[in-house]
Design an enzyme around this catalytic site. Sequence first.
Site, short mmCIF file in Angstrom:
data_model
loop_
_atom_site.label_atom_id
_atom_site.label_comp_id
_atom_site.label_asym_id
_atom_site.label_seq_id
_atom_site.Cartn_x
_atom_site.Cartn_y
_atom_site.Cartn_z
CE LYS A 469 -4.27 -1.77 -0.05
NZ LYS A 469 -5.18 -1.67 1.29
NE ARG A 503 -7.10 -9.05 -1.44
CZ ARG A 503 -6.79 -8.30 -2.42
NH1 ARG A 503 -5.99 -7.16 -2.12
NH2 ARG A 503 -7.35 -8.36 -3.86
#
Length: 525
Positions: A469, A503
């Site tokens: 991210k 994830r």
Amino acid sequence: MTLFVLLFVVEGLVAGQLTNRQTTLAAGLLAAIALMFGVAMILPVCFELAFANRRREWAAFGAARARRWISGIAIFIPAAIGIGAVAIVITSALHLTGTNDLSPDHSGLGYKIALSALAVMVAPWTEEVAMRGFLFSALARRFGFWPGALVSGVVWAGLHVEPGVLILFSAEGMLLAWLRRRTGSLLPGIGLHGSWNTLVMGTTGGGWVPVPFLGLLLATIYSAVRWMPDTPVFVPRPAATAATAAAPLVPDTALTRRYPAPALMGVINATPDSFSDGGDFLDPEAAIAHGLALAEAGADLIDIGGESTRPGAEPVSEERELARVIPVVEGLAARTAVPISIDTMKAEVARRAIAAGAVFVNDVSALRHDPAMAEVVRAAGVPVCLMHMQGTPGTMQDDPRYVDVVAEVGEFLAERARFAESQGIARELICIDPGIGFGKTIEHNLTLLRELDRIAALGYPVLVALSRKRFLGQITGRAEKERVAGTVAANLEAYRRGGWMFRVHDVAPNREALDVAAAVERGRP
């Protein structure tokens, strides 16, 4: 409500006696005292209910940063003047006229005192709490800022029953909603509201009478800023004990027994525009080969998505999403025993993917995007992950704001989990995802990670999806595909604080690191 009715009855009775201009000061003072006591009684009751129920909207009474207040008010005042001028022109062009009879002009002193107390001390609190507190917050959370601001502004204007100010108050109501969002507090709007009412009362015959009440209102606001207790927290901090400090807060459910912590969900983005690997696996055969590699590396679940949810992403049609994901689901289901998850917000895509072999639904909208999704999940009896996202992928990073990000995310997830259960989805098949990077700044993301145990305390397994991210790049300076070490470090911190499934794009390094962390936790391999 009963108290409000009584207050208005008292004011009406007093006002009826005051119109003959022969009223006494005692009668006016009696009404003012009744209103003052009403405020003193109403506010503690409201705050007691608010803190006892830990409603997110009431956290808006907290004191925002001073610079937010100052800059917000500095923007608000010229904007309000400009909007007011435009509204007056439109109102005149539409020939909207009509006002009420609550003007203090040519009235006795007692009436002016009573009306000033109502307009300056009672109205700002009650109207701002009702309109920008409850109504706007509820609508904005469900439909977004602009629908919430528009509806709450129009309702507020309509309650004044004055055609002459309908457009003006609707526009100003939307501006007050903006101020509430910018500052994270209702208090600046209450102060401006009271100041405006003081100005109106003073220039329409009230003279100096409203000024002391404005002073009392501002003193009340200062007191709230200075001495109010900490913001109420919806998600309590778990009590620190030797047992809870030593073990992750992963609940014992059918889902966590099926996928023991720390579980790994490998990512396949069958899209041309995902943030880190867009286009790499758009070809079905490439996506299937990558899925097999993820399974070989130790993934417990393979998550397949055909619609990018990166910041600014545009929606994808159902037909295109189906064309991207169904061949991959079918190919992997035939070639590996590792379970498959479908990452989608669309009920038909989920239904077709389940028919093709998927056994898990990952819905980033938390069952909000498609009303039929809950029934698809229930009928199939598959697990579902509910994720928090402020706004939509296209708008979620447009200046996201929270008063208490952990409390607000926790309340949202608890509400969506309750909704899922009300639709017949078994609690043991529900997991939650705080939505790292979805409508959050780097500070929000780090706070959620640091206090993930508060999310875990809700009692549902917590899926953490932070792989590669942007906030990791902001910390390390690395490009998307170079954020493996940052991802591993963040996942280890999340595991220590109650994370259950992770994830990730890079399964192997995360598998090794989390397995070591779990062995240290257990004291054995």
